[in-house]
Design a protein around this motif. Structure first.
Motif, PDB file in Angstrom:
ATOM      1  N   ASN A  72       0.834  -1.211   0.000  1.00  0.00           N
ATOM      2  CA  ASN A  72       0.000   0.000   0.000  1.00  0.00           C
ATOM      3  C   ASN A  72       0.865   1.256   0.000  1.00  0.00           C
ATOM      4  OD1 ASN A  72      -2.296  -1.502  -0.062  1.00  0.00           O
ATOM      5  ND2 ASN A  72      -2.895  -1.112   2.066  1.00  0.00           N
ATOM      6  N   ARG A  73       1.937   1.220   0.795  1.00  0.00           N
ATOM      7  CA  ARG A  73       2.833   2.381   0.867  1.00  0.00           C
ATOM      8  C   ARG A  73       3.438   2.682  -0.508  1.00  0.00           C
ATOM      9  NH1 ARG A  73       8.205   2.147   2.090  1.00  0.00           N
ATOM     10  NH2 ARG A  73       8.130   0.137   3.149  1.00  0.00           N
ATOM     11  N   LEU A  74       3.734   1.627  -1.277  1.00  0.00           N
ATOM     12  CA  LEU A  74       4.372   1.808  -2.579  1.00  0.00           C
ATOM     13  C   LEU A  74       3.351   1.937  -3.715  1.00  0.00           C
ATOM     14  CD1 LEU A  74       7.191  -0.847  -2.086  1.00  0.00           C
ATOM     15  CD2 LEU A  74       7.431   1.640  -1.983  1.00  0.00           C
ATOM     16  N   GLY A  75       2.077   1.771  -3.390  1.00  0.00           N
ATOM     17  CA  GLY A  75       1.044   1.877  -4.422  1.00  0.00           C
ATOM     18  C   GLY A  75       0.985   0.675  -5.349  1.00  0.00           C
ATOM     19  N   PHE A  76       1.306  -0.502  -4.840  1.00  0.00           N
ATOM     20  CA  PHE A  76       1.275  -1.727  -5.646  1.00  0.00           C
ATOM     21  C   PHE A  76       0.032  -2.549  -5.320  1.00  0.00           C
ATOM     22  CE2 PHE A  76       6.222  -2.148  -5.956  1.00  0.00           C
ATOM     23  CZ  PHE A  76       6.243  -1.133  -6.904  1.00  0.00           C
ATOM     24  N   PRO A  77      -0.817  -2.795  -6.295  1.00  0.00           N
ATOM     25  CA  PRO A  77      -1.932  -3.713  -6.058  1.00  0.00           C
ATOM     26  C   PRO A  77      -1.463  -5.151  -6.208  1.00  0.00           C
ATOM     27  CG  PRO A  77      -2.068  -2.805  -8.283  1.00  0.00           C
ATOM     28  CD  PRO A  77      -0.810  -2.242  -7.667  1.00  0.00           C
ATOM     29  N   ALA A  78      -1.925  -6.021  -5.336  1.00  0.00           N
ATOM     30  CA  ALA A  78      -1.525  -7.434  -5.390  1.00  0.00           C
ATOM     31  C   ALA A  78      -2.736  -8.314  -5.655  1.00  0.00           C
ATOM     32  CB  ALA A  78      -0.876  -7.835  -4.071  1.00  0.00           C
ATOM     33  N   THR A  79      -2.470  -9.578  -5.912  1.00  0.00           N
ATOM     34  CA  THR A  79      -3.543 -10.569  -6.056  1.00  0.00           C
ATOM     35  C   THR A  79      -3.390 -11.607  -4.953  1.00  0.00           C
ATOM     36  OG1 THR A  79      -3.666 -10.262  -8.446  1.00  0.00           O
ATOM     37  CG2 THR A  79      -4.542 -12.328  -7.573  1.00  0.00           C
ATOM     38  N   PHE A  80      -4.468 -11.823  -4.217  1.00  0.00           N
ATOM     39  CA  PHE A  80      -4.463 -12.815  -3.138  1.00  0.00           C
ATOM     40  C   PHE A  80      -5.387 -13.974  -3.516  1.00  0.00           C
ATOM     41  CE2 PHE A  80      -3.391  -8.806  -1.083  1.00  0.00           C
ATOM     42  CZ  PHE A  80      -2.301  -9.163  -0.300  1.00  0.00           C
ATOM     43  N   PHE A  81      -4.816 -15.161  -3.608  1.00  0.00           N
ATOM     44  CA  PHE A  81      -5.616 -16.368  -3.863  1.00  0.00           C
ATOM     45  C   PHE A  81      -5.994 -16.944  -2.506  1.00  0.00           C
ATOM     46  CE2 PHE A  81      -3.047 -15.801  -7.701  1.00  0.00           C
ATOM     47  CZ  PHE A  81      -4.010 -15.905  -8.681  1.00  0.00           C
ATOM     48  N   ILE A  82      -7.263 -16.850  -2.178  1.00  0.00           N
ATOM     49  CA  ILE A  82      -7.699 -17.182  -0.817  1.00  0.00           C
ATOM     50  C   ILE A  82      -8.486 -18.492  -0.756  1.00  0.00           C
ATOM     51  CG2 ILE A  82      -7.656 -14.836   0.111  1.00  0.00           C
ATOM     52  CD1 ILE A  82     -10.708 -14.708  -0.454  1.00  0.00           C
ATOM     53  N   ILE A  83      -8.336 -19.156   0.386  1.00  0.00           N
ATOM     54  CA  ILE A  83      -9.063 -20.407   0.673  1.00  0.00           C
ATOM     55  C   ILE A  83     -10.355 -19.993   1.377  1.00  0.00           C
ATOM     56  CG2 ILE A  83      -8.915 -22.648   1.821  1.00  0.00           C
ATOM     57  CD1 ILE A  83      -5.794 -22.076   1.982  1.00  0.00           C
ATOM     58  N   THR A  84     -11.486 -20.193   0.742  1.00  0.00           N
ATOM     59  CA  THR A  84     -12.706 -19.548   1.236  1.00  0.00           C
ATOM     60  C   THR A  84     -13.402 -20.307   2.370  1.00  0.00           C
ATOM     61  OG1 THR A  84     -13.948 -20.636  -0.525  1.00  0.00           O
ATOM     62  CG2 THR A  84     -13.201 -18.384  -0.942  1.00  0.00           C
ATOM     63  N   GLY A  85     -13.236 -21.627   2.439  1.00  0.00           N
ATOM     64  CA  GLY A  85     -14.044 -22.426   3.366  1.00  0.00           C
ATOM     65  C   GLY A  85     -13.881 -22.048   4.825  1.00  0.00           C
ATOM     66  N   GLN A  86     -12.673 -21.597   5.190  1.00  0.00           N
ATOM     67  CA  GLN A  86     -12.400 -21.342   6.608  1.00  0.00           C
ATOM     68  C   GLN A  86     -12.732 -19.907   7.040  1.00  0.00           C
ATOM     69  OE1 GLN A  86      -9.773 -19.129   7.500  1.00  0.00           O
ATOM     70  NE2 GLN A  86      -9.463 -18.755   5.320  1.00  0.00           N
ATOM     71  N   ILE A  87     -13.137 -19.052   6.116  1.00  0.00           N
ATOM     72  CA  ILE A  87     -13.407 -17.656   6.492  1.00  0.00           C
ATOM     73  C   ILE A  87     -14.788 -17.597   7.168  1.00  0.00           C
ATOM     74  CG2 ILE A  87     -13.576 -15.264   5.688  1.00  0.00           C
ATOM     75  CD1 ILE A  87     -11.973 -16.172   3.187  1.00  0.00           C
ATOM     76  N   PRO A  88     -14.863 -17.033   8.371  1.00  0.00           N
ATOM     77  CA  PRO A  88     -16.168 -16.999   9.056  1.00  0.00           C
ATOM     78  C   PRO A  88     -17.223 -16.296   8.185  1.00  0.00           C
ATOM     79  CG  PRO A  88     -14.394 -16.247  10.512  1.00  0.00           C
ATOM     80  CD  PRO A  88     -13.792 -16.403   9.150  1.00  0.00           C
ATOM     81  N   GLY A  89     -18.384 -16.902   8.084  1.00  0.00           N
ATOM     82  CA  GLY A  89     -19.448 -16.322   7.261  1.00  0.00           C
ATOM     83  C   GLY A  89     -19.548 -16.957   5.889  1.00  0.00           C
ATOM     84  N   SER A  90     -18.553 -17.744   5.500  1.00  0.00           N
ATOM     85  CA  SER A  90     -18.662 -18.448   4.217  1.00  0.00           C
ATOM     86  C   SER A  90     -19.763 -19.493   4.312  1.00  0.00           C
ATOM     87  CB  SER A  90     -17.339 -19.141   3.862  1.00  0.00           C
ATOM     88  OG  SER A  90     -16.375 -18.192   3.473  1.00  0.00           O
TER      89      SER A  90
END
Ligand SMILES: [Zn+2]
Length: 451
Positions: A72-90
């Protein structure tokens, strides 16, 4: 911004081939120049030499706590490949889709694992109601990915035998990737997405997809997409990565029907893909675009990581896809955030040559450009540039960078598309006076005029 010396000879040569008549027509006359010269779509956004995507797998917690603030400080957008099953609310968690597992366990006592029953057994093994069995799924899947079927069958026979003999404690235990991702919430992810980062699917439970039967593979791919759609919206259902970088043909065939962009593999004939394990150099691939994936692990020296950036900056068609996992002791092959900071600052220093963008945006740019048409016409001393492409406009709505040659009489150029008006200073290269600007495809024509 790009300057002439950064454009490779081959790019210039190709453009010359594309537009020789126009060049002769408008390039040679001096006194009363017509306003319009040729217009091209630059290989990468903003006319940069190369693209770089910073991608993170598994969504382990320090990726957000430690690495994200640096980007964020450098202004770089990233891509996060996330594992959805464990996120609360999924809505969708890991489970086995199929027959009662007791039937499957019972059968393993009399029928050895073979080609017919392997996928069902390997899909079920993590969800038999015991702790520790999921590791055998991972192991068997790795063997399938490596083409060692007979060994994979033996691993499955071994784990079911141990289950039948009471060798595991009851319960459920996830794999490490899921455990290390615990802590992030959908609220937090929405906040990070607003900061410009791409979120993308890494399935529901991080399985070895190549070892799953059809029903369970589809569950992992489709239900992860469903939760991302519900929590983040359709923009974030574009990209995905099948765990462990699998290039299994069967997996890629299923996954590419569900996600438009896979980091594992993509089908474009104009794109050469060099995977993380390959020793091939990106400068040697003869395609319009070259995607070069490099994974930084704890064994990768920082000078080597920096050399990847130098390599792509020196070629006109390279896309460096960097793959990171753990950060600060959490996650696989965790790198210290200080090292990431130094690396990203190095990339920042070269930003005049590099377009740092998400995996999804770079994919969109390439596809739009390769399927685009540019038409140039003149009217009342103005140049009209029409940019269109044949792709689904709901998915492919990224502006593209156009390079238009204009009369040298124009000292400043007004670029107007719809309501959007900007002023651009022309620059020179060996072919003449040009401007770089962004245009939205399949929208109103862009109007260029001298002021
Ligand atoms: Zn992973």
């Amino acid at each position: 911004m790009v300057n002439v010396s950064q454009l490779s000879l081959s790019t210039m040569f190709k453009n010359l081939i594309l537009v020789p008549a126009v060049l002769v027509l408008f390039g040679a006359c001096n006194s009363k120049e017509k306003p319009a010269g040729p217009t091209e779509i630059t290989t990468w956004q903003y006319g940069k030499n190369a693209a770089v995507s910073l991608t993170y797998d598994d969504g382990s917690t320090n990726q957000f706590a430690q690495a994200l603030p640096i980007m964020n400080r450098l202004g770089f957008p990233a891509t996060f490949f996330i594992i959805t099953g464990q996120i609360p609310g999924s809505q969708y968690q890991g489970r086995f889709i199929g027959r009662p597992v007791k039937e499957i366990i019972r059968e393993t006592a009399t029928q050895p694992t073979n080609r017919e029953n392997f996928f069902e057994r390997a899909s079920a093994v993590g969800f038999l109601g015991y702790q520790g069995t999921i590791d055998y799924h991972t192991q068997a899947g790795a063997l399938i990915d490596a083409g060692k079927e007979a060994e994979a069958y033996r691993v499955i026979d071994e784990v079911y035998k141990k289950v039948r003999e009471g060798g595991f404690k009851p319960g459920y235990q996830s794999n490490n990737e899921v455990a290390e991702a615990k802590g992030v919430t959908w609220d937090k992810i929405r906040e990070y997405a607003k900061q410009g980062h791409e979120f993308a699917s890494h399935t529901v439970t991080h399985p070895r997809l190549a070892a799953l039967d059809e029903a369970n593979m589809l569950y992992e791919l489709e239900k992860s997409k469903a939760d991302i759609l519900k929590q983040l919206g359709p923009e974030y259902t574009f990209s995905a990565e099948g765990p462990y970088g699998t290039e299994n043909e069967r997996v890629v065939a299923y996954a590419s029907k569900i996600y438009p962009a896979l980091r594992n593999r993509m089908p474009e004939p104009y794109l050469a893909e060099i995977n993380r394990g390959s020793k091939m150099q990106p400068g040697t691939a003869k395609k319009e675009y070259v995607q070069w994936q490099r994974g930084a692990t704890t064994k990768t020296p920082l000078p080597l990581m920096k050399s990847w950036v130098d390599t792509v900056a020196a070629h006109p068609n390279n896309w460096l896809v960097l793959v990171f996992h753990g950060v600060d002791d959490i996650g696989w092959e965790a790198l210290p955030h200080e090292l990431l900071a130094e690396y990203f600052e190095y990339i920042k220093q070269k930003e005049d040559k590099l377009w740092v963008a998400t995996f999804g945006d770079v994919t969109k740019y390439m596809r739009e450009r390769m399927n685009a048409k540019v038409q140039v016409s003149e009217k009342d001393n103005k140049v009209l540039v029409n940019l269109s492409h044949s792709l689904d406009p709901k998915l492919y709505n990224l502006p593209l960078t156009l390079k238009s040659y204009v009369t040298s009489d124009w000292k400043t150029v007004q670029v107007k598309q719809g309501e959007k008006v900007q002023r651009v200073q022309p620059r020179q290269d060996t072919k003449g006076t040009f401007i770089l600007y962004q245009a939205l495809p399949n929208a109103q024509p862009v109007e260029l005029s001298g002021i």
